[in-house]
Design an enzyme around this catalytic site. Structure first.
Site, short mmCIF file in Angstrom:
data_model
loop_
_atom_site.label_atom_id
_atom_site.label_comp_id
_atom_site.label_asym_id
_atom_site.label_seq_id
_atom_site.Cartn_x
_atom_site.Cartn_y
_atom_site.Cartn_z
N HIS A 238 -8.27 1.76 -4.63
CA HIS A 238 -9.34 1.49 -3.67
C HIS A 238 -9.98 2.81 -3.28
CE1 HIS A 238 -10.35 -0.08 0.67
NE2 HIS A 238 -11.44 0.10 -0.06
N ASP B 158 -7.11 -6.45 3.27
CA ASP B 158 -6.40 -5.20 3.57
C ASP B 158 -6.59 -4.82 5.03
OD1 ASP B 158 -5.20 -2.72 3.58
OD2 ASP B 158 -6.55 -1.80 2.16
N MET C 144 -12.21 4.79 -1.15
CA MET C 144 -12.92 4.89 0.12
C MET C 144 -13.53 6.28 0.18
SD MET C 144 -10.31 2.89 2.68
CE MET C 144 -8.82 3.15 1.71
N MET D 147 -8.91 8.31 -0.01
CA MET D 147 -9.85 8.63 1.08
C MET D 147 -10.27 10.09 0.99
SD MET D 147 -7.88 6.75 4.26
CE MET D 147 -6.92 5.26 3.99
N SER E 27 0.84 -1.19 0.00
CA SER E 27 0.00 0.00 0.00
C SER E 27 0.88 1.24 0.00
CB SER E 27 -0.91 0.01 1.23
OG SER E 27 -1.59 1.24 1.31
N HIS F 278 -1.05 -0.83 -4.35
CA HIS F 278 -2.38 -0.51 -3.83
C HIS F 278 -2.46 0.97 -3.47
CE1 HIS F 278 -6.22 -1.54 -1.94
NE2 HIS F 278 -5.86 -0.78 -0.91
N MET G 33 -11.97 -5.66 4.12
CA MET G 33 -11.24 -4.84 5.08
C MET G 33 -11.14 -5.60 6.40
SD MET G 33 -10.32 -2.19 3.48
CE MET G 33 -9.58 -1.44 4.95
N ASP H 141 -4.75 3.78 -1.78
CA ASP H 141 -5.88 4.06 -0.90
C ASP H 141 -6.32 5.51 -1.07
OD1 ASP H 141 -6.34 1.60 0.57
OD2 ASP H 141 -4.36 1.92 1.44
#
Length: 220
Positions: free
Chosen positions: A69, A178, A71, A40, A11, A36, A140, A38
């Site tokens: 990903h 994850d 979120m 957010m 990540s 990966h 998750m 993330d």
């Protein structure tokens, strides 16, 4: 699945953002399979990270699969931007998508692989109707928002249940995990049915990230 190869996905959130190019090179040299990302928004989860421009910079500097990903709330507004930025696969949260089938088809229509993620408190049974349409499911194993959290043990049972569901509904589905992935639980996660282990702190914060990746992959 005896003899399967477990994918390792560092990540990037845990990397040194002042030298992303070196972090990406390290991941490639260590034998990673995906990077990966993330994303957010500070609303769906209590943290803000980065947007399409950083994903574009990552995609331009690595040959690895760019695994994004989201979120975020209302992900449909931004999916196309992330695919154009270089995301090979885009995962959205079931909890953020009121019309999940439409969102999944939108991702696929843009030429990317489509994934759905669920939070620790969301049962895997809620994925039954969408499972045949997915390329991957991201479970998750911590509450999303921050890196470095401890693995939630009940996640093992969820992986096993999802593995049983995919055997019946979508044998080609990839199960990714994850949150709190370490050398200590890698073997158990793989045995439960996980195909891809997403490791942030356990990789980028390790004294020797390459050795950590080899050990995790070897154990899995």
């Amino acid at each position: 699945m005896p003899g399967k190869t477990t994918l390792i996905a560092p990540s990037i959130l845990s990397a040194d953002f002042s030298d992303l190019k070196s972090a990406l090179s390290l991941a490639e040299t260590a034998g990673a399979d995906w990077i990966h990302c993330d994303v957010m928004d500070g609303a769906f989860v209590p943290n803000i990270t980065f947007g399409p421009l950083i994903v574009q910079a990552i995609a331009m500097n690595t040959s690895l699969v760019v695994d994004t990903h989201l979120m975020i709330q209302d992900p449909d507004r931004y999916i196309e931007d992330f695919v154009k930025a270089g995301s090979h696969q885009v995962t959205v949260h079931q909890e953020a998508c009121p019309h999940l089938h439409r969102t999944v088809q939108f991702i696929r229509g843009l030429g990317a692989k489509a994934g759905v993620s669920i939070n620790p408190a969301t049962p895997v049974s809620t994925l039954e109707s969408i499972l045949p349409d997915l390329d991957l499911v991201l479970l998750m194993s911590v509450n999303p928002g921050f890196g470095g959290q401890k693995f939630i043990p009940a996640s093992i049972g969820k992986i096993q249940k999802l593995d049983a569901m995919r055997r019946e509904l979508n044998p080609g589905l990839v199960i990714a995990v994850d949150g709190g992935v370490t050398e200590e639980n890698a073997a158990e996660l793989a045995a439960a049915g996980a195909d891809s282990l997403i490791a942030g702190t356990a990789f980028f914060k390790a004294p020797d990230p390459a050795a950590a990746a080899r050990k995790i992959k070897g154990l899995a």
